[in-house]
Design a protein around this motif. Structure first.
Motif, PDB file in Angstrom:
ATOM      1  N   GLU A 146     -49.384  -6.770  38.355  1.00 37.48           N
ATOM      2  CA  GLU A 146     -49.305  -5.332  38.646  1.00 37.48           C
ATOM      3  C   GLU A 146     -47.863  -4.877  38.796  1.00 37.48           C
ATOM      4  O   GLU A 146     -47.434  -3.884  38.207  1.00 37.48           O
ATOM      5  CB  GLU A 146     -50.090  -5.003  39.933  1.00 37.48           C
TER       6      GLU A 146
ATOM      7  N   ARG B  21     -46.127  -4.788  35.517  1.00 36.65           N
ATOM      8  CA  ARG B  21     -46.540  -3.643  34.699  1.00 36.65           C
ATOM      9  C   ARG B  21     -45.753  -2.404  35.131  1.00 36.65           C
ATOM     10  O   ARG B  21     -45.264  -1.643  34.295  1.00 36.65           O
ATOM     11  CB  ARG B  21     -48.052  -3.427  34.844  1.00 36.65           C
ATOM     12  N   GLU B  22     -45.599  -2.227  36.424  1.00 35.64           N
ATOM     13  CA  GLU B  22     -44.836  -1.073  36.929  1.00 35.64           C
ATOM     14  C   GLU B  22     -43.376  -1.181  36.524  1.00 35.64           C
ATOM     15  O   GLU B  22     -42.766  -0.203  36.111  1.00 35.64           O
ATOM     16  CB  GLU B  22     -44.940  -0.993  38.451  1.00 35.64           C
ATOM     17  N   ARG B  23     -42.838  -2.382  36.642  1.00 36.78           N
ATOM     18  CA  ARG B  23     -41.418  -2.549  36.273  1.00 36.78           C
ATOM     19  C   ARG B  23     -41.183  -2.159  34.820  1.00 36.78           C
ATOM     20  O   ARG B  23     -40.164  -1.560  34.485  1.00 36.78           O
ATOM     21  CB  ARG B  23     -40.981  -3.994  36.480  1.00 36.78           C
ATOM     22  N   LEU B  24     -42.161  -2.543  33.963  1.00 39.89           N
ATOM     23  CA  LEU B  24     -41.987  -2.240  32.541  1.00 39.89           C
ATOM     24  C   LEU B  24     -41.853  -0.743  32.294  1.00 39.89           C
ATOM     25  O   LEU B  24     -41.091  -0.308  31.433  1.00 39.89           O
ATOM     26  CB  LEU B  24     -43.181  -2.793  31.733  1.00 39.89           C
ATOM     27  N   GLN B  25     -42.600   0.048  33.085  1.00 38.44           N
ATOM     28  CA  GLN B  25     -42.555   1.506  32.919  1.00 38.44           C
ATOM     29  C   GLN B  25     -41.121   2.035  33.060  1.00 38.44           C
ATOM     30  O   GLN B  25     -40.763   3.028  32.456  1.00 38.44           O
ATOM     31  CB  GLN B  25     -43.423   2.215  33.982  1.00 38.44           C
ATOM     32  N   ARG B  26     -40.350   1.363  33.907  1.00 42.12           N
ATOM     33  CA  ARG B  26     -39.009   1.892  34.191  1.00 42.12           C
ATOM     34  C   ARG B  26     -37.923   1.236  33.351  1.00 42.12           C
ATOM     35  O   ARG B  26     -36.754   1.460  33.597  1.00 42.12           O
ATOM     36  CB  ARG B  26     -38.698   1.679  35.686  1.00 42.12           C
TER      37      ARG B  26
ATOM     38  N   ASP C  42     -35.541   0.481  30.057  1.00 47.72           N
ATOM     39  CA  ASP C  42     -35.089   1.138  28.827  1.00 47.72           C
ATOM     40  C   ASP C  42     -35.223   0.164  27.662  1.00 47.72           C
ATOM     41  O   ASP C  42     -35.624  -0.995  27.832  1.00 47.72           O
ATOM     42  CB  ASP C  42     -33.650   1.634  28.972  1.00 47.72           C
TER      43      ASP C  42
ATOM     44  N   LEU D 118     -36.144  -3.836  27.567  1.00 47.66           N
ATOM     45  CA  LEU D 118     -37.369  -4.304  26.909  1.00 47.66           C
ATOM     46  C   LEU D 118     -37.040  -5.344  25.838  1.00 47.66           C
ATOM     47  O   LEU D 118     -37.759  -6.338  25.684  1.00 47.66           O
ATOM     48  CB  LEU D 118     -38.123  -3.129  26.276  1.00 47.66           C
TER      49      LEU D 118
ATOM     50  N   HIS E 179     -47.730  -3.101  26.617  1.00 50.06           N
ATOM     51  CA  HIS E 179     -46.741  -2.051  26.871  1.00 50.06           C
ATOM     52  C   HIS E 179     -46.003  -1.704  25.581  1.00 50.06           C
ATOM     53  O   HIS E 179     -45.756  -0.527  25.289  1.00 50.06           O
ATOM     54  CB  HIS E 179     -45.756  -2.530  27.944  1.00 50.06           C
TER      55      HIS E 179
ATOM     56  N   ASP F   5     -46.737   0.876  22.297  1.00 46.64           N
ATOM     57  CA  ASP F   5     -46.284   2.262  22.165  1.00 46.64           C
ATOM     58  C   ASP F   5     -44.800   2.344  21.829  1.00 46.64           C
ATOM     59  O   ASP F   5     -44.211   3.419  21.896  1.00 46.64           O
ATOM     60  CB  ASP F   5     -46.513   3.020  23.482  1.00 46.64           C
ATOM     61  N   HIS F   6     -44.133   1.250  21.541  1.00 47.39           N
ATOM     62  CA  HIS F   6     -42.681   1.273  21.361  1.00 47.39           C
ATOM     63  C   HIS F   6     -42.215   0.800  20.000  1.00 47.39           C
ATOM     64  O   HIS F   6     -41.146   0.225  19.859  1.00 47.39           O
ATOM     65  CB  HIS F   6     -41.992   0.432  22.451  1.00 47.39           C
TER      66      HIS F   6
END
Lengths: 407, 678
Positions: B248, B251-256, B258, B262, B289, B292-293
């Protein structure tokens, strides 16, 4: 071991590894007579062997006797209850003595045995034969009437023993009509006996030329569970009387050689009652206990006294002095699972840590559900103990009854 | 004895008494005749067990090791030949509920300890071998060494579990911890070099190392260096999850993060995965994740080469759908399967991509779902499990293993199809998973897996990868049925079964060097010369093997004794980096690195092997071969192999499985007279 051709040639009737081992290490020639499942094993290990399936004596019985005679065998030694009459039949031919067959038949029928003992002036309890459950009910009622019991009083038990089974197999204790109903049809006919409150013990006696050459008293702590050798000093006190009793027994049954294993009771008034007698090694590994206590091999002793060519001096030199030469007390305990469902074998720490505890022969459970015991049944294996103090041995064996070995 | 009040003397006295009992039991055993020994062993085991549980007991047994062995405690069992004992089997013995089994293993190991420390010169095993064996035993049983008995062990073993632990503790104290961890790490790398599909047990061992490293009470000294990579590849392959923060949080860290961050994550995961063949449960989180990139990061996170990237771009939607449906934290290995499948370029074969689309949408039968759930639990949907299995099988065709089942033929077939005929494999999976039935034809007659009840395996195999789990039971029954239809025929049934079962490319020509009736060797020279002519580049016009070919070997143990017949696939024959001609083959056994005795040691890496391949020098391989196939239309000319070379092959054969199969005439003629060639 090198075999001495001047000594006898014996046949062992039935398969017993301990007996074979003893024979192998003794100076007599021997041959094993056993069912054909033993064949591969005997071949593999060069154990002399003839196949024979011991069923009831029948027309073909002479065949094995003749085979052994042709081989030059001098005597057949029964190792199990089922081979006693076979030994009698074979020996009557080998020794040209037809009386031996009759004698062995007496040993195989508990009712005939009792009557013969009674005729010989040996004290026995009240007994009767039962052919159906009706007979058992009547006997139970009558015994308890004799004891002046009133309706509703707890009955004194009676003992019910299948005619021809060894030791505790087929032995039931009957107290109530329900117990009577629980007897399966195939256990009839049977012998019924009144219960004697007293001290039950067994004797192992080696007989040569009509004389007792070694007499051991095995003390039961609880019948069917535990036994120790030699007996406690309290029981050994009776040794002279016991010896007289056995001599009377040998005379009555006209036993000239071999080995007898009778059971007796001593009641509180020092009276001896005869229970039964067998003409074969006892169950419960008393032979092993004897070896631990005295250092002689009881199977070799058996071969010695059966062999008609054995000389007097050899017998005299072979046996140790009873009691005097005992090095310790040795006992064994037969384990029955106490729980209905068991998953593994685990020796209680209390048992294992006891300085008297020596080893066990228990095997892991094969089935999880324990069949309910009806008769005395067969134990799942033995525990062996060895120590110096008879009181402690007695208490220790008694204590085991309260422990779980299968959990 | 009875008057002791102080604890220590009492304990010492107890050990002394027990040792007295033990020595008595040993001498009874020593005196017994061989046929009576088995009856005297239990008393020794029983007493030894109580000794072992006392302080100083292990040492006392170690000191009596020679005495115990000479008394005959190992007589009549495999433990009598310590040189052939296999370390991995020790776990089974030490966790057995049967006291005698635990104790014979324990006494054997204490004996080897005495040998390893130079206190006991053993006629059959050297000091170094014993040392090597014990370090492996410790490595494999590390869990038992460091953790208390599990509930299951307690339930089945009771206090016996303490025996195993005390023993291992004693061994570790005497051998030294540093040897164990290093050995374990070496062992894991060795297994991973073969890139098996099933890596659950490897993951468990890596976890074990992580636990040891984290435990301040365990003094590892300088050891455990090579373990870092293993542990990090599972629990922290990238900067973003280095401290194993949980899915979890990651997953949150990935959101932030750049694009640069990544990129770093993607490279970190890809490198860890390709280094070890292990996929971290964090990896699927990253891939989801990255959906979408754009394509670049996705290809990067899969660690693709130009070939793989190209393939991914061609089948972009398929790849993305596979990530969405098959790649979940519990099915993380799917990532590795996917990456390697793309690298193989098999998607370019026209039927493969559509067949994978069918697989993605395949409705599973009730039985298939339940079977997958029973074997793998409810962590992931059974459809995803099966897809993971399909991807891994297509990516790692040589990574399939037969588990602990006698189904080497089925495992070999699956591997061969994944390698050579992937769309056929996918068809089989669809039939098995959706329809619970596979129909194959034998000489024109259909055989349904539903009609044949009995396979080679007595029980339904459970220890398999997800694809094998569903397909093997069908294949096994069909294979057995084909065999039954050959019962009346003369000779070996593989002649007809192998080509029909595996595929058209399995040669219809068939060579066997064992007479089925008598088990004796037959026509050996012809068999070998023909094998050289078909498979050896120096004798077949330098023609590389085109299709994988089924073959049969006589499997021998490390003492070169015959164990049984075994199915393998010959993949290719080529010179290794040392210019030795080697046969590279696939062995459906789970670990191909095996010692077949007499110096024949199967190599799995460092001699030109690709992932999952096993190899042997040509001569050694030929000496264990008993069946091969060939194209009957091709030549049939026997190779003019030199007599010396042929004699070397035959000598290997005669020293191992052929020792008691030499026909009387051969025995007189051939070893003595090398000119006996036909």
């Amino acid at each position: 071991m090198d075999k001495n051709p001047d000594k006898g040639y014996v046949a062992l009737l039935g398969w017993s590894l301990n007996a074979v081992e003893a024979a192998e290490d003794f100076d007599r020639r021997y041959i094993v007579v056993a069912p054909d499942w033993a064949e591969d094993y005997c071949k593999q290990h060069d154990i002399p062997y003839v196949p024979w399936n011991f069923e009831r004596l029948n027309d073909r019985s002479m065949e094995i006797a003749q085979t052994l005679k042709d081989m030059g065998v001098d005597v057949a030694i029964p190792l199990f209850e089922e081979t006693v009459e076979w030994a009698g039949a074979i020996n009557s031919l080998l020794m040209d003595n037809p009386r031996l067959l009759g004698q062995s038949m007496l040993m195989r029928d508990k009712s005939l045995m009792k009557r013969r003992a009674q005729l010989g002036g040996i004290r026995v309890g009240i007994f009767e034969e039962a052919h159906d459950r009706e007979d058992v009910m009547r006997f139970l009622r009558r015994v308890n009437q004799t004891l002046l019991k009133l309706d509703g009083d707890l009955n004194d038990p009676i003992h019910f023993k299948a005619f021809d089974k060894a030791g505790c197999l087929g032995h039931r204790v009957i107290r109530t009509p329900d117990d009577v109903d629980a007897i399966p049809e195939e256990e009839f006919p049977a012998l019924m006996e009144s219960h004697l409150d007293g001290w039950e013990f067994a004797v192992e006696a080696w007989v040569h030329k009509g004389k007792i050459r070694f007499l051991n008293i095995s003390e039961y702590v609880t019948l069917g569970y535990s036994v120790h050798v030699p007996a406690s000093p309290e029981l050994e006190r009776y040794r002279p009387q016991i010896r007289q009793q056995i001599e009377k027994l040998i005379r009555t049954f006209e036993i000239d050689f071999g080995f007898v294993h009778p059971e007796y009771f001593v009641t509180s008034d020092d009276e001896m009652y005869f229970g039964e007698v067998a003409y074969r090694p006892p169950g419960f590994k008393v032979f092993e206990l004897l070896e631990r206590v005295y250092g002689f091999n009881a199977y070799q002793a058996l071969i010695l006294v059966f062999d008609p060519k054995t000389k007097e001096e050899e017998v005299a030199a072979f046996f140790p002095k009873e009691i005097e030469d005992a090095k310790c007390y040795a006992g064994c305990f037969g384990v029955y699972p106490r729980r209905r469902v068991v998953s593994r074998l685990e020796i209680p720490e209390e048992t294992e840590d006891h300085p008297y505890f020596e080893s066990h022969e228990l095997t892991p459970p094969l089935e999880e559900t324990v069949t309910k015991r009806t008769a005395f049944g067969t134990h799942w294996g033995l525990l062996f103990f060895k120590g110096d103090d008879p009181k402690q041995m007695h208490a220790l064996l008694k204590r085991q009854e309260e422990l779980d070995f299968y959990v | 004895m009875t008057g002791d009040t102080d604890d220590k003397p009492a304990a010492a006295g107890k050990l002394e008494l027990l040792l007295e009992r033990l020595d008595e039991a040993i001498s009874v055993l020593a005196r017994a005749r061989s046929f009576a020994k088995p009856g005297k062993m239990q008393r020794v085991f029983e007493t030894a067990r109580r000794v072992l549980l006392q302080e100083g007991g292990c040492g006392a047994l170690e000191a009596r090791a020679r005495h115990l062995e000479e008394a005959g405690i190992f007589e009549g069992s495999d433990w009598a030949s310590p040189q052939i004992l296999i370390p991995s089997l020790s776990t089974h013995s030490l966790q057995s509920p049967v006291e005698d089994t635990v104790m014979v293993e324990a006494l054997s190991e204490l004996r080897l300890l005495a040998v390893a420390l130079g206190d006991y010169r053993h006629p059959l095993i050297s000091q170094e071998q014993a040392h090597h064996y014990l370090t492996q035993v410790l490595a494999i049983n590390l869990t038992m060494l460091f953790t208390p008995p599990s509930e299951a062990e307690r339930e089945t073993q009771g206090r016996l579990a303490q025996v195993s632990r005390r023993l291992l503790r004693h061994l570790a104290d005497r051998i030294g911890f540093e040897h164990i961890i290093d050995k374990l790490i070496e062992e894991i790398w060795r297994v991973l070099q073969q890139r098996p599909i099933q890596v659950d047990s490897v993951k468990q061992m890596v976890t074990q190392i992580a636990v040891c490293q984290a435990n301040p009470n365990i003094e590892l000294g300088g050891s455990g260096q090579g373990g870092e990579r293993l542990v990090s590849s599972l629990y922290g392959p990238s900067l973003g999850c280095r401290e194993d923060p949980g899915l979890e949080v990651y997953r949150e860290r990935l959101q932030r993060m750049d694009r640069g961050a990544l990129q770093g994550e993607a490279t970190g995961f890809a490198r860890a995965m390709h280094d070890t063949g292990l996929v971290s449960p964090y990896h699927p989180v990253l891939l989801h994740h990255l959906l979408d990139h754009g394509d670049h990061l996705l290809a990067e996170a899969l660690g693709l080469s130009a070939t793989g990237r190209d393939c991914m771009l061609c089948y972009n939607e398929l790849v993305r759908e596979l990530v969405r449906t098959a790649v979940l934290p519990p099915t993380a290995q799917a990532v590795y399967g996917l990456a390697l499948m793309l690298e193989r370029g098999i998607l370019y074969q026209p039927p493969v991509a559509p067949a994978i689309w069918r697989q993605i949408n395949l409705p599973l039968s009730e039985w298939s779902r339940e079977h997958l759930l029973a074997a793998y639990g409810h962590d992931a949907p059974p459809e995803a499990r099966l897809l993971e299995g399909v991807l891994c099988m297509l990516g790692l065709p040589l990574g399939v293993g037969q588990g602990n089942n006698p189904t080497c033929q089925s495992a070999r077939a699956l591997s061969m199809w994944a390698y050579n005929d992937p769309d056929y494999l996918l068809q089989m999976v669809a039939w098995a998973a959706r329809d619970d039935e596979i129909v194959m034809h034998f000489e024109g007659q259909p055989i349904s897996s539903q009609d044949s009840v009995l396979g080679v395996a007595k029980e339904l195999p459970m220890d398999l990868d997800p694809l094998s789990l569903l397909v093997v039971p069908h294949l096994d029954r069909i294979y057995a049925e084909m065999g039954r239809r050959c019962v009346a025929r003369e000779g070996d049934p593989h002649r007809w079964v192998n080509p029909e079962f595996h595929g058209w490319w399995a040669g219809r020509g068939f060579s066997i060097n064992v007479d089925v009736e008598t088990g004796q060797l037959v026509d050996l020279d012809r068999f070998l010369r023909h094998f050289y002519a078909c498979y050896h580049p120096y004798y077949n016009g330098n023609q590389p093997l085109i299709h994988p070919q089924p073959a049969g070997i006589a499997f021998t143990d490390s003492a070169a004794r015959f164990i049984g017949w075994h199915a393998i696939t010959i993949l290719r024959t080529a010179l290794d980096p040392q210019d030795v001609m080697r046969v590279y083959f696939f062995n459906p056994n789970n670990d191909s690195a095996q010692d077949w005795g007499d110096g024949v040691v199967v190599s799995t890496s460092g001699r030109g092997e690709r992932y999952g391949e096993a190899s042997l020098p040509f001569e050694q391989f030929a000496s264990r071969l008993y069946i091969y196939h060939y194209d009957p239309l091709e030549g049939g000319e026997l190779a003019s192999v030199s007599d010396e070379e042929l004699e070397r092959v035959k000598a290997y054969l005669y020293r191992s499985w052929g020792a008691d199969r030499i026909p009387a005439t051969d025995l007189q003629a051939s070893p003595a007279n090398p000119n006996d060639s036909h």
